[in-house]
Design an enzyme around this catalytic site. Sequence first.
Site, PDB file in Angstrom:
ATOM      1  N   LYS A 189     -26.067  18.660  -9.690  1.00 20.66           N
ATOM      2  CA  LYS A 189     -27.177  19.069 -10.544  1.00 20.66           C
ATOM      3  C   LYS A 189     -28.488  18.348 -10.188  1.00 20.66           C
ATOM      4  CE  LYS A 189     -24.911  21.869 -13.378  1.00 20.66           C
ATOM      5  NZ  LYS A 189     -25.254  23.275 -13.621  1.00 20.66           N
ATOM      6  N   ASP A 190     -28.390  17.269  -9.426  1.00 21.85           N
ATOM      7  CA  ASP A 190     -29.618  16.599  -8.982  1.00 21.85           C
ATOM      8  C   ASP A 190     -30.510  17.569  -8.215  1.00 21.85           C
ATOM      9  OD1 ASP A 190     -28.515  14.341 -10.048  1.00 21.85           O
ATOM     10  OD2 ASP A 190     -28.305  13.255  -8.166  1.00 21.85           O
TER      11      ASP A 190
END
Length: 453
Positions: free
Chosen positions: A44-45
């Site tokens: 998700k970064d």
Amino acid sequence: MDIKNNILETIGNTPLIRLNKITRDLPCQVVAKVDYFNPGNSIKDRMALKMLEVAEAEGKLKPGGTIIECTSGNTGMGLALAAVVKGYKCIFVTTDKQSKEKADILKAVGAEVIVCPANVAPDDPKSYYSVAKRLAKEVPNSYHFNQYDNLANRLAHYETTGPEIWEQTEGKITHLVCTAGTGGTVTGTAQFLKEKNKDIQIWAIDVYGSLLTKYFNTGEIDENEVYPYISEGFGEDFIPANYDMSVIDKFEQVTDKDGAVMARKLAKEEGLFCGYSAGSCIQGLMQLKGSLKPDDLVVCIFHDHGSRYVGKIYNDQWMMERGFLDVKSFKDIVNGRPSTQKLITIHPQDPVSKAVELMKTYDIEHIPVFDNGQVSGAISESGLFQKVFSNADIKNETVAKVMEPAFPIVDFLTPVEKLKTLITKENGAVLGKDDAGNYHIITKYDVIQALGS
């Protein structure tokens, strides 16, 4: 010198790692795109940074502003890291289904975390979707990122995840397997890969209790498909705008138990300490193994790190309470109990009335008798009843005068099947000593429950 200017420059370029043991019965090669190597320990970064950059470019997020997002934890972590570097505040809304570790990590990097109930409809005012929307209206100079409908989510994977996999496999990938939640990872990666080779199969892994699979198969949004599930980070009770179902070839559902058990196997057999979705991803692949051929090269996306789940799928007690972990020994039964549950004992010189009171207070039938730290006998409800029935005054006698032979003491790793033979009508319990020297008791009801789960 190779020096990064800030933590955000370390996002992406995560490794492909071959699986060797868990997938040994499959006819083809299976590799994992292990995205817990990102600085926030999840894939998700990638999309968090992309959403933030797009919001800045479009003027939706202004200097000193507040980031608002509903998240299961990982997107929040990516946004929080970006906020630290770029000078924004963060308010994250999550659900009570998510692990405590996720909320604690978000707080550690300076975010405010609001927890909402998970088992409510998306449009319920108490849902984390609704609360995030309300906060975006109430908090000055704030922006709600809405990862579900924000197309910068899937764009991040089209620009980074897809190209990385294509280059790392030298274009030889035949299957992409990925759990499906917001739709950003599976859709964006698939869009890029399908442009390179339309024959690449995209398999999305879903969870029972999510409506995504039925929607994919029928085009129908069926609310009857939605019910509470334990799996974290994937599955949905609505269809996010990030989905482009035309680039997905198959949806496969897995159970909460199978995903959790497989995640633990990944840690023990491959040394990959991953989150819930990784276990579910591999479980889904195993369920579809009949569709694989020897020349296939399967890439599975492992979204996040196991440290997010140490209080859940990597906790024996949590697993046992949900029937997810097979109970095999005396130790397993003990580990499945609350840590606050202590052994109740009595001294030979205590009055029988105290034994009766202990049985009532703790709702137990068997009490070991200890003298100077050594087991010297036992008191059972059935035996005591017979003696009190014969002589009501015996309640004033000492335990030493009415106690029965001591319960058998067994090794802490004694199999449950062996315990079953030791617990009889005459002997209702067994004792075992752990590595710290503490005694524990198991009764016939413990064994019945263990064998029945």
